[in-house]
Design a protein around this motif. Sequence first.
Motif, PDB file in Angstrom:
ATOM      1  N   PRO A  88       0.804  -1.232   0.000  1.00 10.99           N
ATOM      2  CA  PRO A  88       0.000   0.000   0.000  1.00 10.99           C
ATOM      3  C   PRO A  88       0.831   1.273   0.000  1.00 10.99           C
ATOM      4  O   PRO A  88       0.336   2.342  -0.392  1.00 10.99           O
ATOM      5  CB  PRO A  88      -0.836  -0.128   1.286  1.00 10.99           C
ATOM      6  CG  PRO A  88      -0.085  -1.097   2.148  1.00 10.99           C
ATOM      7  CD  PRO A  88       0.556  -2.064   1.200  1.00 10.99           C
ATOM      8  N   GLU A  89       2.096   1.160   0.436  1.00 12.48           N
ATOM      9  CA  GLU A  89       2.948   2.346   0.479  1.00 12.48           C
ATOM     10  C   GLU A  89       3.523   2.700  -0.888  1.00 12.48           C
ATOM     11  O   GLU A  89       4.072   3.795  -1.076  1.00 12.48           O
ATOM     12  CB  GLU A  89       4.099   2.128   1.471  1.00 12.48           C
ATOM     13  CG  GLU A  89       5.207   1.184   1.011  1.00 12.48           C
ATOM     14  CD  GLU A  89       4.857  -0.301   1.130  1.00 12.48           C
ATOM     15  OE1 GLU A  89       5.751  -1.127   0.867  1.00 12.48           O
ATOM     16  OE2 GLU A  89       3.711  -0.623   1.479  1.00 12.48           O
ATOM     17  N   VAL A  90       3.434   1.809  -1.867  1.00 13.72           N
ATOM     18  CA  VAL A  90       3.954   2.062  -3.212  1.00 13.72           C
ATOM     19  C   VAL A  90       2.911   2.811  -4.031  1.00 13.72           C
ATOM     20  O   VAL A  90       1.757   2.378  -4.138  1.00 13.72           O
ATOM     21  CB  VAL A  90       4.334   0.744  -3.916  1.00 13.72           C
ATOM     22  CG1 VAL A  90       4.756   1.019  -5.359  1.00 13.72           C
ATOM     23  CG2 VAL A  90       5.463   0.047  -3.163  1.00 13.72           C
ATOM     24  N   ALA A  91       3.295   3.938  -4.598  1.00 13.47           N
ATOM     25  CA  ALA A  91       2.380   4.718  -5.427  1.00 13.47           C
ATOM     26  C   ALA A  91       2.371   4.171  -6.849  1.00 13.47           C
ATOM     27  O   ALA A  91       3.404   3.728  -7.363  1.00 13.47           O
ATOM     28  CB  ALA A  91       2.790   6.184  -5.436  1.00 13.47           C
ATOM     29  N   ARG A 215     -10.031   3.603  -2.204  1.00 13.97           N
ATOM     30  CA  ARG A 215      -8.855   2.792  -2.495  1.00 13.97           C
ATOM     31  C   ARG A 215      -7.572   3.614  -2.461  1.00 13.97           C
ATOM     32  O   ARG A 215      -6.481   3.073  -2.364  1.00 13.97           O
ATOM     33  CB  ARG A 215      -8.997   2.144  -3.880  1.00 13.97           C
ATOM     34  CG  ARG A 215     -10.026   1.052  -3.953  1.00 13.97           C
ATOM     35  CD  ARG A 215      -9.543  -0.221  -3.298  1.00 13.97           C
ATOM     36  NE  ARG A 215      -8.355  -0.761  -3.939  1.00 13.97           N
ATOM     37  CZ  ARG A 215      -7.759  -1.896  -3.593  1.00 13.97           C
ATOM     38  NH1 ARG A 215      -8.255  -2.603  -2.603  1.00 13.97           N
ATOM     39  NH2 ARG A 215      -6.681  -2.329  -4.212  1.00 13.97           N
ATOM     40  N   SER A 216      -7.700   4.938  -2.569  1.00 10.41           N
ATOM     41  CA  SER A 216      -6.526   5.800  -2.581  1.00 10.41           C
ATOM     42  C   SER A 216      -6.959   7.212  -2.221  1.00 10.41           C
ATOM     43  O   SER A 216      -8.149   7.513  -2.127  1.00 10.41           O
ATOM     44  CB  SER A 216      -5.871   5.807  -3.967  1.00 10.41           C
ATOM     45  OG  SER A 216      -6.726   6.441  -4.906  1.00 10.41           O
ATOM     46  N   ARG A 217      -6.005   8.093  -2.033  1.00 11.99           N
ATOM     47  CA  ARG A 217      -6.332   9.482  -1.714  1.00 11.99           C
ATOM     48  C   ARG A 217      -6.993  10.166  -2.901  1.00 11.99           C
ATOM     49  O   ARG A 217      -7.838  11.041  -2.716  1.00 11.99           O
ATOM     50  CB  ARG A 217      -5.086  10.235  -1.236  1.00 11.99           C
ATOM     51  CG  ARG A 217      -3.946  10.240  -2.187  1.00 11.99           C
ATOM     52  CD  ARG A 217      -2.643  10.587  -1.496  1.00 11.99           C
ATOM     53  NE  ARG A 217      -2.663  11.915  -0.933  1.00 11.99           N
ATOM     54  CZ  ARG A 217      -2.103  12.226   0.239  1.00 11.99           C
ATOM     55  NH1 ARG A 217      -1.501  11.305   0.951  1.00 11.99           N
ATOM     56  NH2 ARG A 217      -2.138  13.458   0.704  1.00 11.99           N
ATOM     57  N   THR A 218      -6.612   9.800  -4.133  1.00 15.40           N
ATOM     58  CA  THR A 218      -7.274  10.349  -5.313  1.00 15.40           C
ATOM     59  C   THR A 218      -8.747   9.971  -5.301  1.00 15.40           C
ATOM     60  O   THR A 218      -9.624  10.806  -5.546  1.00 15.40           O
ATOM     61  CB  THR A 218      -6.623   9.798  -6.597  1.00 15.40           C
ATOM     62  OG1 THR A 218      -5.212  10.003  -6.535  1.00 15.40           O
ATOM     63  CG2 THR A 218      -7.175  10.487  -7.827  1.00 15.40           C
ATOM     64  N   HIS A 219      -8.998   8.701  -5.028  1.00 20.85           N
ATOM     65  CA  HIS A 219     -10.374   8.202  -4.967  1.00 20.85           C
ATOM     66  C   HIS A 219     -11.148   8.923  -3.872  1.00 20.85           C
ATOM     67  O   HIS A 219     -12.305   9.328  -4.067  1.00 20.85           O
ATOM     68  CB  HIS A 219     -10.338   6.694  -4.696  1.00 20.85           C
ATOM     69  CG  HIS A 219     -11.671   6.026  -4.791  1.00 20.85           C
ATOM     70  ND1 HIS A 219     -11.917   4.788  -4.249  1.00 20.85           N
ATOM     71  CD2 HIS A 219     -12.843   6.426  -5.352  1.00 20.85           C
ATOM     72  CE1 HIS A 219     -13.177   4.449  -4.474  1.00 20.85           C
ATOM     73  NE2 HIS A 219     -13.758   5.429  -5.138  1.00 20.85           N
ATOM     74  N   ALA A 220     -10.526   9.139  -2.721  1.00 18.99           N
ATOM     75  CA  ALA A 220     -11.191   9.821  -1.610  1.00 18.99           C
ATOM     76  C   ALA A 220     -11.562  11.251  -1.981  1.00 18.99           C
ATOM     77  O   ALA A 220     -12.665  11.731  -1.667  1.00 18.99           O
ATOM     78  CB  ALA A 220     -10.285   9.819  -0.377  1.00 18.99           C
ATOM     79  N   ALA A 221     -10.654  11.955  -2.672  1.00 15.02           N
ATOM     80  CA  ALA A 221     -10.918  13.335  -3.057  1.00 15.02           C
ATOM     81  C   ALA A 221     -12.081  13.419  -4.033  1.00 15.02           C
ATOM     82  O   ALA A 221     -12.929  14.318  -3.946  1.00 15.02           O
ATOM     83  CB  ALA A 221      -9.667  13.950  -3.682  1.00 15.02           C
TER      84      ALA A 221
END
Length: 258
Positions: A88-91, A215-221
């Motif tokens: 999960p730490e890998v972008a 699933r990710s910060r992009t998704h959250a935004a």
Amino acid sequence: MAVEQDETQTVGVLILDFSPVIREGLRAIIARDETIVVVGIAPDADEALSQIRHASSRGRPVNVVLTETRNHTMDGVQATRQIKDEFPEVAVLVLTENINDAYVIDAIHAGAGGYMFLKDMSPQLLLQSIHRVGEGGTQMTAALLHTAVENLLQNGRKTLAERTAEAAHLTEREVDVLRLMGNGDSNKVIGATLGITLDTTKKHVRNVIDKLQARSRTHAAIIAAQAGIVGSPLKSLATLADQLADLADGRTAAGEST
């Protein structure tokens, strides 16, 4: 000419698939930045996972994976999901040749931290984007953002009411963090803006992502904009699109070490 960065920490990149021409082009661009190093090239997800494990054991971890959505040999969306599940730490930064790529929302749901259109991508923007997602920020051009949002509004996994109910569980500080995540800000920038430590910032970001079931910060935004969690839905989407358009044009990102 190498891109100037505020820190000299090396960003390890793994290139997943791509045609030989694009692959060599990516390597040539990355070679311009002394703070980014290609630690591996993998033909498929299984080999990518193996190389990430091996690189980590050697003390040269992979921070960012460059991949594409789909081609005749690989499903980049599924590869993104596998990578994020184990690391999960890998972008993951997804590149596409199609501005109307229908898989953009699938990649975001899979956990991609950035999504870029190859034909509009300058070498400078690619290098800035690698640093940005590697530091926990997000990267998406305005055109691709509109594709994702349009898909979400038409085929949203949950209703606005359900999203709003989930948002009610966010603390005031988490809402502040979410607003900055919507700007595409990295953990370092969020921490500096709010006057909190990096570790505290990471904890808040993880809480926001978990509470929104993203699933990710992009998704959250995007979920926040879609549901009107941060401002009104249309205003939030317009603001997010404008901010990401600035990043794509290099106005906001120029000279920034996310």
